[in-house]
Enzyme design. Structure first.
Site, short mmCIF file in Angstrom:
data_model
loop_
_atom_site.label_atom_id
_atom_site.label_comp_id
_atom_site.label_asym_id
_atom_site.label_seq_id
_atom_site.Cartn_x
_atom_site.Cartn_y
_atom_site.Cartn_z
N GLY A 22 0.82 -1.21 0.00
CA GLY A 22 0.00 0.00 0.00
C GLY A 22 0.85 1.26 0.00
O GLY A 22 0.93 1.95 1.01
N GLY A 29 1.72 4.25 3.79
CA GLY A 29 2.72 3.31 3.33
C GLY A 29 3.86 4.00 2.62
O GLY A 29 5.04 3.68 2.84
N TYR A 176 -25.39 -6.72 4.94
CA TYR A 176 -24.14 -5.96 4.89
C TYR A 176 -24.28 -4.57 5.48
O TYR A 176 -25.23 -3.84 5.19
CB TYR A 176 -23.67 -5.85 3.45
CG TYR A 176 -22.35 -5.15 3.26
CD1 TYR A 176 -21.15 -5.79 3.57
CD2 TYR A 176 -22.30 -3.85 2.75
CE1 TYR A 176 -19.93 -5.16 3.37
CE2 TYR A 176 -21.07 -3.22 2.54
CZ TYR A 176 -19.90 -3.88 2.86
OH TYR A 176 -18.69 -3.26 2.67
#
Length: 298
Positions: A22, A29, A176
């Site tokens: 990443g 990152g 979800y």
């Protein structure tokens, strides 16, 4: 802050081979990679699903830290086949016999419901199954290090959910909730470090997870409303990355969860118990093996 790491850690960084996932410019990152470059690691492997963005970070390192070697790696954690291909590439590098530190930093957050091509809920796949598979597939190179370490970037978002073992896919999206799914994946990050420490601590591996802030009040969690959760800027976030990756004393605190450059206190820092439970970690490990279709016995 002018430096993202304690100068005392410079000797721990120098000469190391570090793989971080990443690494698009402007992300934690990338900032982590650019900062540790100042301490002269041997090689920084920049892994991400967009190889051009990884190269942009490599170019930034070349400008700010001349002489530090970098290498880009195409790694799409959303795909098991692509993850296997990336691991095979790393394992095929004869000039890189070991990886001293793996920082599993890449991830996605609170996205709309979607399934990967492998049939898994996207956040669970990208944030957990991909890193689980990649880490284990390159474990041989990690264990070749004299002081192997795996860092898994989690979040205060682990508070949003435990692992829904009966149905990690949320009934194919019917049940979800983007934040619950995110929380499940972040809990999985912490449990991965716990499981790695349990399985490989005796072989010298140090595994830790670390905290990044999310808006707890989005889910109605009291920590968000109380002001105890404060979002970090890039430099502050990177500091904890570096602490987790290179602080020598963490060898004595294997499997722990970190925040603000220290070991978190479960009683003060409101870490949910489901994220630190060794039984849950083992259960998740076995489920993950089943889902990726491969066992990793150490």
């Amino acid at each position: 802050m002018t430096n993202a790491f304690n100068p005392d850690l410079s000797s721990s960084i120098a000469g190391k081979v570090v793989l971080v996932t990443g690494v698009s410019p402007g992300t934690l990152g990338a900032a982590f990679a650019e900062h540790i470059a100042k301490a002269h690691p041997k090689l920084i492997i920049l892994a991400g699903r967009n190889i051009f963005k990884g190269q942009a970070t490599a170019d930034a390192i070349a400008k700010s830290s001349a002489g530090v070697q970098t290498r880009t790696l195409h790694l799409n954690l959303e795909s098991l086949s692509a993850t296997r291909a990336a691991a095979a590439e790393v394992n095929g590098w004869e000039d890189v016999p070991n990886v001293d530190v793996l920082v599993n930093n890449a991830g996605i957050m609170a996205c709309d419901y979607a399934k990967t091509k492998d049939g898994f809920e996207r956040q669970f796949a990208t944030n957990h199954l991909g890193p689980f598979l990649f880490t284990n597939l390159i474990m041989g190179k990690i264990l070749n290090s004299q002081g192997p370490r795996v860092v898994v970037v989690s979040s205060s978002g682990h508070r949003f959910s435990w692992i829904q073992f009966a149905d990690v896919g949320f009934a194919d999206g019917k049940l979800y909730n983007r934040w619950t799914a995110y929380g499940q994946s972040k809990t999985a990050n912490v449990l991965l470090a716990v499981a790695l420490a349990e399985r490989l601590g005796e072989r010298g591996l140090t595994a830790v997870s670390l905290h990044l802030d999310t808006l707890d009040k989005t889910m109605g969690n009291p920590e968000g409303w109380s002001g105890s959760v404060k979002l970090k800027d890039l430099a502050q976030g990177v500091a904890t990355h570096v602490y987790g990756a290179f602080e020598p004393n963490l060898r004595e605190n294997n499997g722990r969860y970190l925040l603000d450059n220290r070991i978190a206190n479960p009683y003060v820092d409101t870490i949910r118990p489901w994220a630190l439970d060794k039984v849950e970690a083992d259960k998740l490990w076995k489920l993950s093996e089943k889902l990726v279709g491969e066992e990793f016995v150490y």
